[in-house]
Design an enzyme around this catalytic site. Structure first.
Site, PDB file in Angstrom:
ATOM      1  CD  GLU A   1       8.426 -33.571 -31.662  1.00 12.68           C
ATOM      2  OE1 GLU A   1       8.837 -34.813 -31.427  1.00 12.68           O
ATOM      3  OE2 GLU A   1       8.857 -32.766 -32.185  1.00 12.68           O
TER       4      GLU A   1
ATOM      5  CG  HIS B   1      13.567 -38.648 -33.247  1.00 13.19           C
ATOM      6  ND1 HIS B   1      13.976 -36.994 -33.615  1.00 13.19           N
ATOM      7  CD2 HIS B   1      12.833 -38.150 -32.401  1.00 13.19           C
ATOM      8  CE1 HIS B   1      13.129 -36.228 -32.767  1.00 13.19           C
ATOM      9  NE2 HIS B   1      12.261 -36.841 -32.180  1.00 13.19           N
TER      10      HIS B   1
ATOM     11  CG  HIS C   1      10.271 -35.411 -36.068  1.00 10.55           C
ATOM     12  ND1 HIS C   1       9.301 -36.679 -35.948  1.00 10.55           N
ATOM     13  CD2 HIS C   1      10.686 -35.090 -34.843  1.00 10.55           C
ATOM     14  CE1 HIS C   1       9.480 -36.847 -34.437  1.00 10.55           C
ATOM     15  NE2 HIS C   1      10.119 -35.778 -33.990  1.00 10.55           N
TER      16      HIS C   1
ATOM     17  CD  GLU D   1      12.831 -36.352 -26.396  1.00  8.55           C
ATOM     18  OE1 GLU D   1      11.889 -36.954 -27.150  1.00  8.55           O
ATOM     19  OE2 GLU D   1      13.665 -35.690 -26.878  1.00  8.55           O
TER      20      GLU D   1
ATOM     21  CG  HIS E   1     -12.695 -23.988 -17.250  1.00 11.63           C
ATOM     22  ND1 HIS E   1     -11.879 -23.244 -16.511  1.00 11.63           N
ATOM     23  CD2 HIS E   1     -11.898 -24.873 -17.842  1.00 11.63           C
ATOM     24  CE1 HIS E   1     -10.444 -23.348 -16.643  1.00 11.63           C
ATOM     25  NE2 HIS E   1     -10.612 -24.554 -17.587  1.00 11.63           N
TER      26      HIS E   1
ATOM     27  NE  ARG F   1      15.179 -35.599 -29.750  1.00  8.41           N
ATOM     28  CZ  ARG F   1      15.135 -37.019 -30.153  1.00  8.41           C
ATOM     29  NH1 ARG F   1      16.118 -37.383 -31.074  1.00  8.41           N
ATOM     30  NH2 ARG F   1      14.274 -37.651 -29.604  1.00  8.41           N
TER      31      ARG F   1
ATOM     32  CG  HIS G   1       8.688 -40.013 -31.199  1.00 11.51           C
ATOM     33  ND1 HIS G   1       7.622 -39.329 -31.060  1.00 11.51           N
ATOM     34  CD2 HIS G   1       9.554 -39.077 -31.104  1.00 11.51           C
ATOM     35  CE1 HIS G   1       7.711 -38.054 -31.352  1.00 11.51           C
ATOM     36  NE2 HIS G   1       8.957 -37.833 -31.284  1.00 11.51           N
TER      37      HIS G   1
END
Ligand code: MN
Ligand code: MN
Length: 418
Positions: free
Chosen positions: A134, A128, A173, A196, A310, A125, A130
């Site tokens: 993440e 890149h 990363h 993505e 809960h 991957r 963003h």
């Protein structure tokens, strides 16, 4: 096929209108013992009203028993809170694939989005970043991850099944699958609108920068940069990387390695809580310091286990079902409630502060992630609320007798049975 507990769920509610012959045969066999405690007149009416004579999609029906045949406590319109990765578009490349569940797939999921990705051994991957944070959970295999911190210092490490990583917004990363068979993992982003398709990719950036600028920037002749790809790579096949220590040494250079640990070895920590019904591991900025925007809970429910009633006062909950089968009812106020069924690869969602439970309905362990856009994990349980309120006040609400009130768990069990 349905296992025994699922058959019971069909027949308990008197459902007879199966859309597949095999299903009907299985249910009729089980129906003999189920529902006997119901009032016969009510049961007959219920069976007639619930019948579904026109065949639908038997495979989907089997997976969604609580939608096909809702429990009588479900009522009103509640926004859908399930989306299976199985029907998300798979973006296939040489070297792996990815698919995403965002607010565009699951409209209720406004605060977090997820990506399921596969990389072959050597599959990358690409480098890149963003604008979203993440958070990742390793589902399978091994991978090498790289990044630089805000001071430009490098981080390179290898991760395996059960490990996590976290990259803050704008931190560049990469992820690469390692031998023997690469990796599969889940990514969670702190923005429901994340895509993505819209990240800052190294190759995409270079392909859209004038080459004379790139050559001046790198201080190399223009011919040297003309070989760069003319469009993004996103995922691509590369050679498997060499030894980790060598990659770490070369990336660190003269600056040295980052003092920040961007990875978390989940299974090296003891569970936060363990009961007869299962266990829970909470990971947030209190034990995984870098994870400032996303908190998580990894829950395992044994067969028959119940994640107790809960709610979470601080954030919406984005869920990923890792393995097993379960169901969840969300009480959405104003007399509205909906129950939906979940299994491997499904995404679930609960809006902030709405009450819910998760029940293991299968014959194997149910393992799932609860994710929150928050630096900290927080929940409140029905049992701790009622056991720490004056008993006469509680009794006056629910007509419960003294013995029942005294039997309520005092310390939040989290997972039942205790
Ligand atoms: Mn990323
Ligand atoms: Mn929850």
């Amino acid at each position: 096929m349905l296992d025994e507990s699922e058959k019971e769920r069909w027949t308990r509610r008197g459902f007879l209108g199966a859309s597949s012959a095999a299903l009907a045969a299985g249910m009729l066999a089980a129906n003999h013992t189920a529902g006997q405690s119901q009032d016969p007149a009510r049961k007959a009416k219920s069976e007639r009203s619930r019948s579904e004579p026109v065949p639908k999609n038997p495979a989907l029906d089997e997976e969604n028993l609580d939608s096909v045949n809702p429990p009588p406590t479900d009522a009103g319109g509640v926004q859908t809170f399930k989306y299976p990765f199985s029907i998300a578009h798979k973006r296939l490349h040489e070297g792996g694939w990815s698919r995403e569940v965002t607010v565009r797939e699951l409209a209720v999921a406004k605060t977090l989005a997820g990506v399921n990705m596969r990389l072959t051994a050597g599959g990358v991957r690409e480098l890149h970043w963003h604008t979203a944070a993440e958070w990742a959970y390793m589902l399978y295999g091994t991978a090498r991850i790289t990044c630089i911190d805000a001071d430009g210092k490098s981080f390179v490490t290898d991760v395996k099944e059960g490990d996590l990583w976290y990259f803050p917004p704008g931190i560049p990363h990469s992820i690469q699958g390692l031998p023997p068979d690469g990796t599969e993992f889940l990514l969670v982003f702190d923005d429901g609108n994340f895509s993505e398709y819209e990240t800052v990719l190294l190759s995409d950036w270079m392909a859209h920068t004038p080459q004379d600028i790139v050559s001046r920037n790198f201080v190399v002749p223009r011919a040297a940069v003309e070989v760069m790809p003319n469009k993004e790579r996103f995922i691509f096949q590369a050679e498997v990387p060499g030894p980790l220590a060598e990659d770490q040494r070369r990336a660190a250079g003269a600056l040295g390695a980052s003092p920040i640990d961007f990875a978390f070895r989940t299974m090296q920590q003891p569970p936060t809580k363990r009961t007869k019904g299962g266990e829970v591991r909470i990971i947030d900025s209190s034990n995984f310091k870098i994870a400032q925007n996303i908190a998580a809970s990894l829950v395992t429910l044994k067969p028959g286990g119940l994640r107790e009633l809960h709610w979470h006062p601080n954030a919406d909950e984005w869920q990923f079902f890792i393995s097993g089968k379960g169901r969840m009812t969300v009480f959405a106020t104003g007399g509205r409630a909906r129950t939906m069924d979940f299994e491997t690869g499904d995404v679930g969602y609960v809006q902030k502060a709405l009450p819910h439970y998760v029940e293991n309905t299968g014959s194997h362990d149910l393992k799932f992630l609860e994710m929150f856009k928050s630096s900290y994990y927080q929940d409140l349980a029905l049992s701790e609320w009622l056991s720490h309120t004056p008993p006469e006040l509680v009794a006056a609400h629910l007509n419960l007798d003294k013995a029942t009130l005294e039997a309520l768990p005092r310390a939040k069990p989290v997972i039942l049975p205790e």
